[in-house]
Design an enzyme around this catalytic site. Structure first.
Site, PDB file in Angstrom:
ATOM      1  CG  HIS A  98      -2.097   0.927   1.112  1.00  0.00           C
ATOM      2  ND1 HIS A  98      -3.412   0.541   1.277  1.00  0.00           N
ATOM      3  CD2 HIS A  98      -2.148   2.252   0.837  1.00  0.00           C
ATOM      4  CE1 HIS A  98      -4.221   1.589   1.128  1.00  0.00           C
ATOM      5  NE2 HIS A  98      -3.460   2.652   0.862  1.00  0.00           N
ATOM      6  CD  GLU A 121      -6.108   3.885  -4.410  1.00  0.00           C
ATOM      7  OE1 GLU A 121      -5.257   4.778  -4.362  1.00  0.00           O
ATOM      8  OE2 GLU A 121      -7.299   4.074  -4.087  1.00  0.00           O
ATOM      9  CD  GLU A 178      -8.679   2.923   0.069  1.00  0.00           C
ATOM     10  OE1 GLU A 178      -8.730   4.132  -0.253  1.00  0.00           O
ATOM     11  OE2 GLU A 178      -7.628   2.284   0.152  1.00  0.00           O
ATOM     12  CB  SER A 236      -4.585  12.167   4.303  1.00  0.00           C
ATOM     13  OG  SER A 236      -4.653  12.457   2.938  1.00  0.00           O
ATOM     14  CD1 TRP A 237      -2.055   8.221   1.069  1.00  0.00           C
ATOM     15  CD2 TRP A 237       0.022   7.641   1.677  1.00  0.00           C
ATOM     16  NE1 TRP A 237      -2.067   6.876   1.405  1.00  0.00           N
ATOM     17  CE2 TRP A 237      -0.804   6.502   1.760  1.00  0.00           C
ATOM     18  CE3 TRP A 237       1.378   7.516   2.009  1.00  0.00           C
ATOM     19  CZ2 TRP A 237      -0.326   5.258   2.173  1.00  0.00           C
ATOM     20  CZ3 TRP A 237       1.854   6.278   2.411  1.00  0.00           C
ATOM     21  CH2 TRP A 237       1.009   5.170   2.498  1.00  0.00           C
ATOM     22  CE  LYS A 252      -9.228  14.391   1.221  1.00  0.00           C
ATOM     23  NZ  LYS A 252      -8.597  14.065  -0.065  1.00  0.00           N
TER      24      LYS A 252
HETATM   25  C1  BGP Z   1      -6.722   6.040  -1.577  1.00  0.00           C
HETATM   26  C2  BGP Z   1      -5.652   5.334  -0.787  1.00  0.00           C
HETATM   27  C3  BGP Z   1      -5.750   5.505   0.685  1.00  0.00           C
HETATM   28  C4  BGP Z   1      -6.315   6.825   1.158  1.00  0.00           C
HETATM   29  C5  BGP Z   1      -7.468   7.315   0.304  1.00  0.00           C
HETATM   30  C6  BGP Z   1      -7.890   8.730   0.567  1.00  0.00           C
HETATM   31  O1  BGP Z   1      -6.181   6.442  -2.779  1.00  0.00           O
HETATM   32  O2  BGP Z   1      -5.666   3.963  -1.063  1.00  0.00           O
HETATM   33  O3  BGP Z   1      -4.496   5.196   1.209  1.00  0.00           O
HETATM   34  O4  BGP Z   1      -5.366   7.749   1.471  1.00  0.00           O
HETATM   35  O5  BGP Z   1      -7.216   7.195  -1.058  1.00  0.00           O
HETATM   36  O6  BGP Z   1      -7.009   9.597  -0.071  1.00  0.00           O
HETATM   37  P1  BGP Z   1      -6.447  10.900   0.583  1.00  0.00           P
HETATM   38  O7  BGP Z   1      -5.836  10.446   1.849  1.00  0.00           O
HETATM   39  O8  BGP Z   1      -5.461  11.439  -0.389  1.00  0.00           O
HETATM   40  O9  BGP Z   1      -7.604  11.784   0.759  1.00  0.00           O
END
Ligand code: BGP
Length: 466
Positions: free
Chosen positions: A114, A159, A374, A427-428, A434
């Site tokens: 992931h 993803e 998700e 969140s990355w 968020k």
């Molecule tokens: C998906 C990922 C998750 C998560 C989610 C929400 O793309 O698999 O890891 O982060 O999105 O995204 P974000 O955190 O950028 O809002």
């Protein structure tokens, strides 16, 4: 219309976003560690401290009728350098987590990758090099054998397209490269090859569990229904982000239609792609063996034709209306009148989820089963004591579940729904404001507080009705 008794209601997490302890207990470095430090906005430590809080989170699952959890194994906790030396502390940690899951009657659905390739391999080129593919397959085989009595449901990757686009086109994930479509395409192909090799390895051992892959599938529409050039933009964006990977997953090769779009695009961006015959052999074998597809779905895109220079602005702060996406030869992703967005400019369009499920059913009739792995809404929840009212999130989930029921009614085999996320997590590219969780996390104290959505979700899971 109700959800059947065996329909799975779960909550989703990912190792790097919830565990914390990123450089502790023998864990090896991942590219994110230095990348985030350099950026200086936020870190993934302690995030939601799942490394220590997992018994609390799993107890909450039990209390709130969440009977399944998506967890990912951090590759660099098992193999700190990506391969070779094993870190027993990491191996033992996941045994403890899985045992705690079963103790609470929560089924773990486990992802092997992931977004967190070990740094040593990432630095050398991540999935652009064969060494990473080989190391990944060894890591996967190790996990299959080690956890065979505790894990029934596996996913190879989370993803593939977001990894490729965020690393090589949008530049929001390390190594932060922009507009390199060639690298994006090759890394997607190589991850699909790694996926295929892992699936074939898993099936060759006759384990009793199941295996599949997770794709993020955003449905693409023409911005102006009446403009053929907008339809063309939607088509190109779809092939690049969706169809390329769906072909690889379900056919084990790329159709002529897919390759035409990819070749044209790469001509324009000075790249080239041809899948090696030996890769396709493995991919074709794996295409017959996947037990299910995991589909992550948050939003859809409306495309307008665009041939100007590349320009992308990522809204990573929640300042509504600031997102821009213009990619030469692909198109411009537009806001659309009448379609609401989140503060991070994600278009809320649940019909898109229905359309994507039905498209898979029709275009790839060998798909077997789909899990929504998700779906959820990023929202600036605030906590001032008392109950956290997150009605917009409830509304978002409800609308998506309604379209999911419609897809099931129309003959799609959808077996479960995992809300992103179980509790608030890191969140990355957006950090901590968020929030997505059913359970609010106070990051100072690491205390959890069920939001209104948690009580609502519990009722849905119990009654099977919206
Ligand atoms: C998906 C990922 C998750 C998560 C989610 C929400 O793309 O698999 O890891 O982060 O999105 O995204 P974000 O955190 O950028 O809002």
């Amino acid at each position: 219309m109700k959800f059947s008794q065996d329909f799975v209601f779960g909550g989703a997490t990912a190792a790097y976003q919830c565990e914390g302890s990123t450089r502790a207990y023998g864990k090896g470095k991942v590219a994110w560690d230095d990348y985030l430090e350099k950026q200086g906005r936020f870190t993934a430590d302690p995030a939601s401290d799942f490394y220590h809080q997992y018994p609390v989170d799993l107890k909450l699952c039990k209390q709130f009728g969440v009977k399944a959890i998506r967890i990912s194994i951090a590759w660099s906790r098992i193999f700190p350098s990506g391969k070779g030396q094993i870190n027993q502390e990491g191996v033992d940690f996941y045994h403890r987590v899985f045992q705690e899951c079963h103790k609470n009657g929560v089924e773990p659905y486990v992802t092997l990758h992931h977004f967190d390739t070990p740094d040593e391999l990432h630095k050398k080129g991540d999935f652009l090099i064969a060494e990473t593919i080989d190391a990944y397959v060894e890591y996967a085989k190790f996990c299959f054998e080690e956890y065979k009595d505790e894990v029934t449901y596996w996913f190879t990757f989370n993803e593939v397209w977001p990894i490729a686009t965020c690393q090589y086109i949008e530049g929001t994930f390390p190594p932060g490269i922009k507009f390199d479509i060639n690298k994006a395409v090759w890394s997607m192909h190589n991850m699909m090859l790694a996926h295929a090799k892992a699936v074939v390895a898993y099936k060759s051992k006759n384990y009793s569990g199941k295996i599949g892959i997770i794709h993020s599938l955003e449905t693409k529409y023409a911005y102006d229904e009446n403009k053929p050039e907008d339809h063309q933009a939607a088509k190109v964006d779809d092939v690049l982000a969706n169809q390329f990977l769906l072909d690889a997953t379900f056919l084990g090769e790329y159709t002529e239609d897919t390759m035409n779009v990819i070749q044209n695009l790469l001509d324009l961006h000075n790249g080239s792609f041809e899948a090696p015959e030996k890769d396709l052999e493995v991919m074709k074998e794996a295409a017959k063996l996947n037990d299910y597809l995991g589909m992550n779905h948050y939003q859809s895109n409306f495309l307008k034709a665009y041939d100007g220079e590349n320009f992308i602005h990522h809204n990573g702060t929640g300042e509504k209306g600031t997102k821009r996406f213009r990619l030469k030869g692909v198109g411009e992703r537009m806001f659309k009148e009448g379609i609401e967005t989140t503060d991070w400019d994600w278009l809320i369009y649940p019909e898109g989820m229905y359309d994507m499920i039905m498209r898979i059913k029709n275009q790839y009739p060998n798909y077997k089963a789909i899990y929504i792995t998700e779906n959820g809404m990023g929202y600036k929840d605030t906590f001032e004591g008392g109950l956290i009212f997150d009605e917009p999130r409830i509304d978002y989930i409800k609308k998506h579940l309604a379209y999911l029921l419609k897809a099931i009614e129309d003959g799609a085999n959808v077996k479960g729904y995992f809300l992103w996320s179980l509790m608030d997590v890191f969140s990355w590219s957006n950090g901590y404001n968020k929030r997505y969780g059913l359970f609010y996390v106070d990051y100072e104290t690491q205390k959890r507080y069920p939001k209104a959505s948690a009580y609502w979700f519990k009722r849905v899971a119990e009654t099977r009705e919206l």
